[in-house]
Design an enzyme around this catalytic site. Structure first.
Site, PDB file in Angstrom:
ATOM      1  N   ASP A  38      14.421  18.035 -25.993  1.00 42.43           N
ATOM      2  CA  ASP A  38      15.732  17.397 -26.086  1.00 42.43           C
ATOM      3  C   ASP A  38      16.626  17.906 -24.960  1.00 42.43           C
ATOM      4  O   ASP A  38      17.204  17.130 -24.206  1.00 42.43           O
ATOM      5  CB  ASP A  38      16.345  17.705 -27.453  1.00 42.43           C
ATOM      6  CG  ASP A  38      17.727  17.071 -27.658  1.00 42.43           C
ATOM      7  OD1 ASP A  38      18.205  16.377 -26.759  1.00 42.43           O
ATOM      8  OD2 ASP A  38      18.308  17.286 -28.732  1.00 42.43           O
ATOM      9  N   LEU A  78      24.139  15.983 -24.804  1.00 43.83           N
ATOM     10  CA  LEU A  78      24.798  15.133 -25.788  1.00 43.83           C
ATOM     11  C   LEU A  78      24.051  15.161 -27.118  1.00 43.83           C
ATOM     12  O   LEU A  78      22.819  15.065 -27.152  1.00 43.83           O
ATOM     13  CB  LEU A  78      24.889  13.697 -25.273  1.00 43.83           C
ATOM     14  CG  LEU A  78      25.908  13.451 -24.156  1.00 43.83           C
ATOM     15  CD1 LEU A  78      25.742  12.065 -23.583  1.00 43.83           C
ATOM     16  CD2 LEU A  78      27.323  13.640 -24.670  1.00 43.83           C
ATOM     17  N   ASP A  79      24.796  15.287 -28.201  1.00 39.66           N
ATOM     18  CA  ASP A  79      24.221  15.326 -29.542  1.00 39.66           C
ATOM     19  C   ASP A  79      24.222  13.912 -30.120  1.00 39.66           C
ATOM     20  O   ASP A  79      25.248  13.425 -30.599  1.00 39.66           O
ATOM     21  CB  ASP A  79      25.041  16.270 -30.426  1.00 39.66           C
ATOM     22  CG  ASP A  79      24.501  16.343 -31.848  1.00 39.66           C
ATOM     23  OD1 ASP A  79      23.397  15.815 -32.087  1.00 39.66           O
ATOM     24  OD2 ASP A  79      25.187  16.923 -32.716  1.00 39.66           O
ATOM     25  N   ASP A 125      17.976   6.548 -17.766  1.00 39.08           N
ATOM     26  CA  ASP A 125      17.519   7.822 -17.216  1.00 39.08           C
ATOM     27  C   ASP A 125      16.992   8.746 -18.305  1.00 39.08           C
ATOM     28  O   ASP A 125      17.566   8.850 -19.393  1.00 39.08           O
ATOM     29  CB  ASP A 125      18.690   8.502 -16.496  1.00 39.08           C
ATOM     30  CG  ASP A 125      18.294   9.789 -15.808  1.00 39.08           C
ATOM     31  OD1 ASP A 125      17.484   9.726 -14.876  1.00 39.08           O
ATOM     32  OD2 ASP A 125      18.796  10.853 -16.212  1.00 39.08           O
ATOM     33  N   HIS A 138      14.111  12.695 -23.214  1.00 40.44           N
ATOM     34  CA  HIS A 138      14.960  13.795 -23.651  1.00 40.44           C
ATOM     35  C   HIS A 138      16.017  13.335 -24.661  1.00 40.44           C
ATOM     36  O   HIS A 138      16.886  14.114 -25.035  1.00 40.44           O
ATOM     37  CB  HIS A 138      15.659  14.425 -22.451  1.00 40.44           C
ATOM     38  CG  HIS A 138      14.720  14.905 -21.395  1.00 40.44           C
ATOM     39  ND1 HIS A 138      14.030  16.096 -21.492  1.00 40.44           N
ATOM     40  CD2 HIS A 138      14.328  14.344 -20.223  1.00 40.44           C
ATOM     41  CE1 HIS A 138      13.268  16.247 -20.420  1.00 40.44           C
ATOM     42  NE2 HIS A 138      13.436  15.204 -19.634  1.00 40.44           N
ATOM     43  N   GLU A 140      13.012   5.516 -17.965  1.00 38.47           N
ATOM     44  CA  GLU A 140      12.259   6.512 -17.211  1.00 38.47           C
ATOM     45  C   GLU A 140      11.723   7.550 -18.196  1.00 38.47           C
ATOM     46  O   GLU A 140      12.448   8.449 -18.606  1.00 38.47           O
ATOM     47  CB  GLU A 140      13.152   7.190 -16.168  1.00 38.47           C
ATOM     48  CG  GLU A 140      12.418   8.261 -15.368  1.00 38.47           C
ATOM     49  CD  GLU A 140      13.285   9.479 -15.037  1.00 38.47           C
ATOM     50  OE1 GLU A 140      12.869  10.254 -14.159  1.00 38.47           O
ATOM     51  OE2 GLU A 140      14.345   9.668 -15.662  1.00 38.47           O
ATOM     52  N   SER A 197     -16.607   2.418  -5.911  1.00 46.07           N
ATOM     53  CA  SER A 197     -15.758   3.606  -5.991  1.00 46.07           C
ATOM     54  C   SER A 197     -14.771   3.701  -4.831  1.00 46.07           C
ATOM     55  O   SER A 197     -13.804   4.457  -4.904  1.00 46.07           O
ATOM     56  CB  SER A 197     -16.620   4.875  -6.020  1.00 46.07           C
ATOM     57  OG  SER A 197     -17.384   4.974  -4.832  1.00 46.07           O
TER      58      SER A 197
END
Length: 491
Positions: free
Chosen positions: A194, A201-202, A231, A235, A261, A402
């Site tokens: 987080d 920010l909560d 962004d 998190h 992202e 390959s």
């Protein structure tokens, strides 16, 4: 979204002269003609770094370059008026505008507050290493330069869950505020990821969520954007963005495209996140970026036949925004993983000329990065033109080797002279037989990227032996297309 193309219209080291929005306005029509359908603009609001801020050190989201804050009125990119003029010019040119939304962290607070906290371990955010602390945290955002215009809301400690700096002891660390918990709807790196930077920010605090909703509606009214680049979504609580996007779309009364992202090379994490947010956004195809990097740095030993194997565009093409590089992967940045120049035309051919996904072209690849002496990607403008006008029809893959791989697009009736054969290798030169179908029987195909001067003549089945130079890509097209590319594009 058939053949739609997005451009990230900035790189990290743009000049700090406040002219970027004006540059964008001036280039709008040219970008549309080049094949750009949507532009992702950098964060437009005032950062803690003032006129030097790239935009990810968020200070005041209501200040778009209008108020004297952090030592400047304008941002690195220009003034509020410049910004809105650029958006207007892009929309007038038929280009959709995505704004960069940075809601995880804030920086540059105006005052400190005494906050009860505990310190958590750097690599295990659920592990307490020191309790019963009282720290001095930069958590009070009063925006004295704005004086309440647009919103009188001020941020304080209750809106945040933690920080990485105690001003009292001048000590860094991961400090979680008393009565707060890290969201468990985030990435599991560091056990709980987080917290990223600044003051976090909560998203469990109703007042925080309401403030972000109010701001989002104001931003929509002010700018009239067509969508968002979100962004650092890994998190942030996934419930938050699912809710916030729903509110923004309802308020706007229209669909708003969103791409997040989620920085992880692990496809399964991206798929899990899409499920958790109810498919409310697309994601950048980070696994494909790292496949490009592996292919470009393996001395010809990468299995090109498997390059899409663990990519988002293969499994969820409807939710994949493909890219080669961005502002975080360029030299000098925290996530540096810059694709070597020799491989970039191959990578761009793989995202621009194929049917699936929405490709995003990096500003630094299109214009170059003068800060590091990096030139524009060879052939990129030709590849954009090829995508815009001729990369249509059924796709047939020849990823059966390959090193030497390719695909064909069979064209369609709606796009005259459309269709192409694309061949590439990460190793030595070679040839591959590929079939274009009876519609191309007896046709002469020319290399639109100018690697070969002689055409490939197809047989009665529309098949031919297509060559490619070592460590290169060639795109074989009908003669009218080849002539158009040669006259319109400077290689």
């Amino acid at each position: 979204m058939e053949n739609k193309t997005l451009m990230q219209y900035f790189e990290w080291y743009l000049p700090e002269n406040g002219l970027h929005w004006q540059r964008c306005e001036a280039q709008a029509k040219t970008l549309r003609e080049a094949g750009i359908d949507a532009v992702w603009l950098p964060p437009a609001y005032k950062g803690a770094g003032g006129a030097k801020s790239v935009g990810y050190d968020v200070y005041d989201t209501y200040d778009l370059g209008e108020f004297d804050q952090k030592g400047t009125v304008r941002t690195k990119y220009g003034t509020r008026e410049d910004y809105l003029n650029a958006v207007k010019a892009l929309k007038a040119a038929g280009i959709k505008v995505l704004t960069d939304i940075v809601l995880n962290q804030m920086m540059g607070a105006d005052e400190t507050e005494e906050v009860a906290a505990e310190e958590n371990a750097q690599h295990n955010r659920e592990l307490e290493v020191q309790e019963n602390l009282t720290i001095s945290a930069w958590t009070k955002f009063t925006f004295p330069g704005r004086k309440g215009k647009y919103s009188d809301f001020c941020w304080s400690a209750g809106n945040f869950s933690g920080t990485d700096w105690d001003e009292k002891t001048r000590k860094g660390g991961i400090f979680k505020f008393e009565g707060k918990e890290w969201s468990r709807q985030t990435d599991t790196e560091n056990v709980n990821y987080d917290y990223l930077m600044g003051v976090d920010l909560d998203m469990n605090a109703p007042q925080t969520v309401q403030a972000l909703e109010n701001w989002g509606k104001w931003y929509l009214d002010t700018v009239g954007m067509d969508g968002f680049r979100l962004d650092a979504v890994k998190h942030i609580s996934h419930d938050f963005y699912e809710y916030w996007l729903k509110q923004m779309r309802a308020y706007a009364g229209r669909d708003l495209f969103a791409v997040g992202e989620y920085w992880s090379p692990d496809l399964q994490r991206l798929l899990k996140y899409l499920e958790e947010v109810g498919d409310s956004m697309s994601l950048f195809d980070v696994p494909l970026h790292f496949a490009f990097l592996s292919a470009a740095t393996s001395n010809g030993n990468f299995d090109m036949g498997s390059i899409f194997r663990d990519s988002l565009v293969k499994v969820r093409p409807d939710r994949a925004v493909t890219f080669v590089d961005n502002h975080d992967t360029q030299p000098g940045q925290a996530l540096v993983s810059f694709i070597p120049a020799w491989f970039k035309p191959i990578a761009y051919a793989l995202i621009l000329l194929r049917a699936d996904g929405i490709p995003c072209v990096f500003y630094g690849d299109y214009y170059g990065i003068p800060h590091d002496g990096i030139a524009p990607v060879s052939g990129l403008r030709a590849l954009l033109k090829l995508r815009k006008d001729w990369a249509y029809g059924e796709q047939r893959d020849y990823f059966d080797d390959s090193s030497l791989v390719g695909f064909v697009r069979l064209g369609d009736e709606e796009h005259p002279n459309s269709g192409m054969a694309v061949l590439m290798t990460d190793s030595v030169a070679g040839k591959k037989r590929m079939e274009m179908g009876s519609r191309f029987a007896g046709a002469a195909l020319y290399d639109a990227l100018g690697r070969f001067s002689e055409p490939v003549i197809l047989d009665e089945d529309g098949a031919g032996e297509f060559p490619v130079q070592g460590g290169s890509v060639s795109v074989w097209v009908l003669e009218p297309v080849y002539r158009a590319i040669c006259t319109q594009i400077e290689f």
